[in-house]
Motif scaffolding. Structure first.
Motif, PDB file in Angstrom:
ATOM      1  N   MET A   1     134.233  71.964  29.963  1.00  0.00           N
ATOM      2  CA  MET A   1     134.900  70.773  29.494  1.00  0.00           C
ATOM      3  C   MET A   1     136.369  71.109  29.270  1.00  0.00           C
ATOM      4  O   MET A   1     136.712  72.051  28.591  1.00  0.00           O
ATOM      5  N   SER A   2     137.271  70.342  29.857  1.00  0.00           N
ATOM      6  CA  SER A   2     138.691  70.622  29.690  1.00  0.00           C
ATOM      7  C   SER A   2     139.118  70.269  28.272  1.00  0.00           C
ATOM      8  O   SER A   2     138.449  69.532  27.569  1.00  0.00           O
ATOM      9  N   SER A   3     140.273  70.803  27.880  1.00  0.00           N
ATOM     10  CA  SER A   3     140.715  70.553  26.503  1.00  0.00           C
ATOM     11  C   SER A   3     141.012  69.071  26.291  1.00  0.00           C
ATOM     12  O   SER A   3     140.802  68.543  25.214  1.00  0.00           O
ATOM     13  N   LEU A   4     141.471  68.366  27.333  1.00  0.00           N
ATOM     14  CA  LEU A   4     141.738  66.937  27.194  1.00  0.00           C
ATOM     15  C   LEU A   4     140.441  66.172  26.976  1.00  0.00           C
ATOM     16  O   LEU A   4     140.359  65.289  26.124  1.00  0.00           O
ATOM     17  N   ASN A   5     139.395  66.514  27.746  1.00  0.00           N
ATOM     18  CA  ASN A   5     138.097  65.857  27.552  1.00  0.00           C
ATOM     19  C   ASN A   5     137.516  66.182  26.184  1.00  0.00           C
ATOM     20  O   ASN A   5     136.926  65.324  25.533  1.00  0.00           O
ATOM     21  N   ALA A   6     137.666  67.426  25.746  1.00  0.00           N
ATOM     22  CA  ALA A   6     137.154  67.810  24.432  1.00  0.00           C
ATOM     23  C   ALA A   6     137.890  67.045  23.337  1.00  0.00           C
ATOM     24  O   ALA A   6     137.297  66.614  22.360  1.00  0.00           O
ATOM     25  N   LEU A   7     139.187  66.847  23.534  1.00  0.00           N
ATOM     26  CA  LEU A   7     139.986  66.146  22.543  1.00  0.00           C
ATOM     27  C   LEU A   7     139.584  64.680  22.442  1.00  0.00           C
ATOM     28  O   LEU A   7     139.636  64.090  21.378  1.00  0.00           O
ATOM     29  N   ASN A   8     139.185  64.096  23.558  1.00  0.00           N
ATOM     30  CA  ASN A   8     138.842  62.680  23.578  1.00  0.00           C
ATOM     31  C   ASN A   8     137.357  62.405  23.353  1.00  0.00           C
ATOM     32  O   ASN A   8     136.919  61.271  23.485  1.00  0.00           O
ATOM     33  N   SER A   9     136.557  63.427  23.049  1.00  0.00           N
ATOM     34  CA  SER A   9     135.142  63.198  22.809  1.00  0.00           C
ATOM     35  C   SER A   9     134.979  62.351  21.548  1.00  0.00           C
ATOM     36  O   SER A   9     135.794  62.389  20.632  1.00  0.00           O
ATOM     37  N   LYS A  10     133.918  61.562  21.512  1.00  0.00           N
ATOM     38  CA  LYS A  10     133.705  60.652  20.380  1.00  0.00           C
ATOM     39  C   LYS A  10     133.638  61.366  19.032  1.00  0.00           C
ATOM     40  O   LYS A  10     134.247  60.902  18.070  1.00  0.00           O
ATOM     41  N   PRO A  11     132.909  62.483  18.926  1.00  0.00           N
ATOM     42  CA  PRO A  11     132.876  63.144  17.610  1.00  0.00           C
ATOM     43  C   PRO A  11     134.261  63.582  17.136  1.00  0.00           C
ATOM     44  O   PRO A  11     134.595  63.411  15.973  1.00  0.00           O
ATOM     45  N   LEU A  12     135.072  64.116  18.039  1.00  0.00           N
ATOM     46  CA  LEU A  12     136.408  64.541  17.626  1.00  0.00           C
ATOM     47  C   LEU A  12     137.295  63.355  17.280  1.00  0.00           C
ATOM     48  O   LEU A  12     138.082  63.418  16.341  1.00  0.00           O
ATOM     49  N   ARG A  13     137.159  62.266  18.029  1.00  0.00           N
ATOM     50  CA  ARG A  13     137.942  61.063  17.715  1.00  0.00           C
ATOM     51  C   ARG A  13     137.544  60.513  16.352  1.00  0.00           C
ATOM     52  O   ARG A  13     138.393  60.089  15.576  1.00  0.00           O
ATOM     53  N   GLY A  14     136.244  60.505  16.061  1.00  0.00           N
ATOM     54  CA  GLY A  14     135.777  60.025  14.770  1.00  0.00           C
ATOM     55  C   GLY A  14     136.258  60.912  13.632  1.00  0.00           C
ATOM     56  O   GLY A  14     136.711  60.417  12.598  1.00  0.00           O
ATOM     57  N   LEU A  15     136.158  62.222  13.823  1.00  0.00           N
ATOM     58  CA  LEU A  15     136.623  63.165  12.808  1.00  0.00           C
ATOM     59  C   LEU A  15     138.127  63.003  12.603  1.00  0.00           C
ATOM     60  O   LEU A  15     138.618  62.975  11.473  1.00  0.00           O
ATOM     61  N   ARG A  16     138.845  62.879  13.697  1.00  0.00           N
ATOM     62  CA  ARG A  16     140.293  62.691  13.630  1.00  0.00           C
ATOM     63  C   ARG A  16     140.635  61.411  12.867  1.00  0.00           C
ATOM     64  O   ARG A  16     141.536  61.393  12.040  1.00  0.00           O
ATOM     65  N   PHE A  17     139.909  60.315  13.143  1.00  0.00           N
ATOM     66  CA  PHE A  17     140.161  59.053  12.458  1.00  0.00           C
ATOM     67  C   PHE A  17     139.958  59.190  10.956  1.00  0.00           C
ATOM     68  O   PHE A  17     140.784  58.751  10.153  1.00  0.00           O
ATOM     69  N   VAL A  18     138.863  59.825  10.571  1.00  0.00           N
ATOM     70  CA  VAL A  18     138.572  59.995   9.143  1.00  0.00           C
ATOM     71  C   VAL A  18     139.643  60.863   8.483  1.00  0.00           C
ATOM     72  O   VAL A  18     140.168  60.518   7.415  1.00  0.00           O
ATOM     73  N   VAL A  19     139.992  61.970   9.124  1.00  0.00           N
ATOM     74  CA  VAL A  19     140.920  62.924   8.514  1.00  0.00           C
ATOM     75  C   VAL A  19     142.361  62.411   8.524  1.00  0.00           C
ATOM     76  O   VAL A  19     143.101  62.611   7.562  1.00  0.00           O
ATOM     77  N   GLU A  20     142.765  61.739   9.601  1.00  0.00           N
ATOM     78  CA  GLU A  20     144.161  61.311   9.707  1.00  0.00           C
ATOM     79  C   GLU A  20     144.424  59.899   9.203  1.00  0.00           C
ATOM     80  O   GLU A  20     145.574  59.552   8.961  1.00  0.00           O
ATOM     81  N   ARG A  21     143.393  59.077   9.071  1.00  0.00           N
ATOM     82  CA  ARG A  21     143.619  57.684   8.651  1.00  0.00           C
ATOM     83  C   ARG A  21     142.931  57.347   7.324  1.00  0.00           C
ATOM     84  O   ARG A  21     143.567  56.838   6.411  1.00  0.00           O
TER      85      ARG A  21
END
Length: 166
Positions: A1-21
């Motif tokens: 999995m490329s780093s861009l795909n890993a960055l855009n995975s749903k779990p990471l997006r959800g974690l990012r949303f919780v932590v950053e917003r």
């Protein structure tokens, strides 16, 4: 999995949303409450000679909650205090391995803290533990701590180069 795909995975997006917003919005609300408690206490004390009962206790709880709320974002940004005496002489591979080891160790510590605090918080809830002055339940602070330690551990497992892209 490329780093861009890993960055855009749903779990990471959800974690990012919780932590950053979500957590920064909650932290802002906590700061606003601390300001309100302080203003009401000071005005009550010096204008009406009637300080806000329990203001010190409320401020302590709000400050503890604020610190706990900021922990996952601090982890995401890599803003913890670090001592890097040898990193300048290490190769890039050694630095990357040391970073992974540090991130994994930090995650394990956060997960252990989360489990321990959650267990203790459950005991506090079952005992009905309350604060001294205002008789507020203590377990919500433990629940927040357990949650933020868990989130911090999850963030610490994200490879450093992906955390910086986030």
């Amino acid at each position: 999995m490329s780093s861009l795909n890993a960055l855009n995975s749903k779990p990471l997006r959800g974690l990012r949303f919780v932590v950053e917003r979500v957590l920064p919005a909650f932290a802002a609300a906590l700061i606003l409450m601390m300001v309100a408690v302080t203003v009401v206490d000071v005005v009550g004390r010096y204008v009406f000679d009637r300080p806000l009962p329990g203001a010190f206790e409320l401020t302590q709880i709000l400050l503890a909650d604020l610190v706990l709320t900021a922990l996952p974002l601090t982890t995401l940004k890599g803003a913890h205090v670090e001592v890097d005496l040898l990193s300048q002489v290490w190769s890039n591979n050694t630095q990357r391995l040391a970073g992974r080891f540090g991130g994994t160790t930090m995650a394990v510590v956060f997960f252990i803290l989360s489990w321990t605090v959650a267990s203790h918080g459950l005991g506090l809830m079952q005992e009905g533990a309350r604060t001294n002055d205002l008789a507020l339940p203590v377990w919500p602070v433990a629940a927040l701590a357990a949650l933020t330690y868990l989130l911090s551990g999850m963030v610490a497992l994200i490879p450093e180069h992906l955390r910086q892209e986030v």
